[in-house]
Design an enzyme around this catalytic site. Structure first.
Site, mmCIF file in Angstrom:
data_model
loop_
_atom_site.group_PDB
_atom_site.id
_atom_site.type_symbol
_atom_site.label_atom_id
_atom_site.label_comp_id
_atom_site.label_asym_id
_atom_site.label_seq_id
_atom_site.Cartn_x
_atom_site.Cartn_y
_atom_site.Cartn_z
ATOM 1 N N ARG A 3 40.967 -56.186 -9.608
ATOM 2 C CA ARG A 3 41.927 -55.119 -9.868
ATOM 3 C C ARG A 3 43.310 -55.720 -9.682
ATOM 4 O O ARG A 3 43.663 -56.154 -8.580
ATOM 5 C CB ARG A 3 41.748 -53.923 -8.937
ATOM 6 C CG ARG A 3 42.900 -52.907 -9.168
ATOM 7 C CD ARG A 3 42.635 -51.560 -8.609
ATOM 8 N NE ARG A 3 42.684 -51.522 -7.163
ATOM 9 C CZ ARG A 3 42.594 -50.393 -6.452
ATOM 10 N NH1 ARG A 3 42.463 -49.229 -7.079
ATOM 11 N NH2 ARG A 3 42.632 -50.421 -5.152
ATOM 12 N N ASP B 294 44.074 -41.185 -6.272
ATOM 13 C CA ASP B 294 45.315 -40.987 -7.020
ATOM 14 C C ASP B 294 45.190 -39.805 -7.972
ATOM 15 O O ASP B 294 46.166 -39.076 -8.187
ATOM 16 C CB ASP B 294 45.682 -42.256 -7.813
ATOM 17 C CG ASP B 294 46.500 -43.223 -6.965
ATOM 18 O OD1 ASP B 294 47.417 -42.759 -6.258
ATOM 19 O OD2 ASP B 294 46.217 -44.422 -7.002
ATOM 20 N N GLU C 145 43.782 -42.195 -13.455
ATOM 21 C CA GLU C 145 44.055 -41.675 -12.110
ATOM 22 C C GLU C 145 45.314 -40.811 -12.062
ATOM 23 O O GLU C 145 45.907 -40.667 -11.001
ATOM 24 C CB GLU C 145 44.101 -42.810 -11.082
ATOM 25 C CG GLU C 145 44.914 -44.024 -11.436
ATOM 26 C CD GLU C 145 44.793 -45.156 -10.417
ATOM 27 O OE1 GLU C 145 44.191 -44.994 -9.349
ATOM 28 O OE2 GLU C 145 45.340 -46.233 -10.710
ATOM 29 N N HIS D 49 46.026 -53.032 -3.925
ATOM 30 C CA HIS D 49 46.256 -52.533 -2.567
ATOM 31 C C HIS D 49 45.703 -53.482 -1.504
ATOM 32 O O HIS D 49 46.026 -53.344 -0.330
ATOM 33 C CB HIS D 49 45.609 -51.156 -2.390
ATOM 34 C CG HIS D 49 46.186 -50.107 -3.290
ATOM 35 N ND1 HIS D 49 47.520 -49.777 -3.295
ATOM 36 C CD2 HIS D 49 45.617 -49.320 -4.243
ATOM 37 C CE1 HIS D 49 47.743 -48.824 -4.185
ATOM 38 N NE2 HIS D 49 46.600 -48.536 -4.786
HETATM 39 C C1 3PY Z 1 42.062 -44.328 -6.246
HETATM 40 O O1 3PY Z 1 41.153 -43.607 -5.796
HETATM 41 O O2 3PY Z 1 43.179 -43.921 -6.589
HETATM 42 C C2 3PY Z 1 41.807 -45.742 -6.403
HETATM 43 O O3 3PY Z 1 42.625 -46.445 -6.912
HETATM 44 C C3 3PY Z 1 40.502 -46.270 -5.897
HETATM 45 O O4 3PY Z 1 40.704 -47.462 -5.240
HETATM 46 MG MG MG Z 2 44.500 -45.594 -7.283
#
Ligand code: 3PY
Ligand code: MG
Length: 260
Positions: A75, A180, A154, A50
């Site tokens: 990441r 997420d 997530e 991101h």
């Molecule tokens: C999330 O909280 O989904 C993340 O990917 C943290 O950066």
């Molecule tokens: Mg995320």
């Protein structure tokens, strides 16, 4: 040499039951990396998913942080494929892979992070060898133990497969994405689902019970503390723009408050 010590000290520190604090770095600038690397943070987590990091900025950032003796993780984007191995070739200490939802996803991650027989990482650690200070033969022998494969948990599917993902050989641990996860569990309704809060506490405990790294993103210092008390040893606290924006807001408020 410093690089090998940085890498060699990193994994045990994550597994030791202490608190390892990192932060997401989204702004691609080696000067910013140097500033953050000189702070009390234990490592930096460059964000190619991101954030605005790209291959060139990761290369420069790994070098800047290595100079100060701090490890850098990356990441990668979803389904990053060969880019995952490339980050390790550039000298990253580990990879955080988003949206690992199944054993198949976890195995694919391991394939890119670990050398045979555990995975299928292709040989060519062009920058990792000089940064580590190891000979090529020693790097090949030690790399799987020095570099981390962290699977982001997530989604609802990832939670259902969590124990099986943790059991995949070569997966060093998990990294929970609370936002997420909440979006997934609430079918897109909220970032603050109570179901996600309960799942986060359970996931940390399950990772630790499996003897693996329990990592997570924390939006605030209080959340970082809460997660640590739930068993998370690796916490990415906030991100670079948040630090800058909150510090600027606090400083301006202090001055304006005094002249009002
Ligand atoms: C999330 O909280 O989904 C993340 O990917 C943290 O950066
Ligand atoms: Mg995320």
């Amino acid at each position: 040499m410093a690089g090998a010590e940085v890498l060699a000290g990193f994994r045990p520190a994550l597994g030791a039951g202490g608190l390892h604090l990192s932060t997401f770095v989204q702004i691609p600038d080696p000067n910013l990396i140097e500033t953050l690397a000189r702070s009390p943070l234990d490592s930096l987590l460059l964000d190619m998913q991101h954030g605005m990091q790209d291959e060139a900025s990761v290369q420069a950032s790994v070098a800047a942080a290595a100079m100060i003796g701090k490890p850098v993780l990356v990441r990668v984007p979803v389904d990053a494929g060969g880019l995952t191995s490339r980050m390790l070739d550039f000298g990253a200490a580990g990879v955080v892979c988003p949206m690992v939802n199944s054993v198949g996803d976890a195995r694919r991650l391991v394939d890119y992070v670990k050398f045979p027989p555990t995975g299928r990482r292709s040989w060519g650690p062009r920058r990792a060898i000089p940064f580590s200070g190891l000979s090529a033969a020693d790097y090949l022998r030690q790399a799987d133990g020095l570099t981390l494969a962290l699977a982001m948990i997530e989604t609802r599917e990832a939670l259902a497969a969590l124990d099986d993902i943790l059991a995949v050989p070569g997966i060093d641990g998990i990294f929970v994405g609370p936002m997420d996860l909440s979006v997934s569990l609430s079918a897109g309704a909220t970032f603050d689902s109570p179901d996600a809060a309960a799942a986060i506490a359970a996931a940390g405990a399950r990772a630790r019970a499996a003897g693996k790294v329990a990592g997570i993103f924390a939006l605030t210092p209080q959340l970082a503390l809460d997660y640590h008390r739930q068993g998370y040893g690796f916490v990415a606290l906030m991100q670079d723009a948040m630090f800058l924006s909150q510090a600027a807001t606090a400083a301006c408020t202090a001055v304006r408050g005094a002249v009002a």
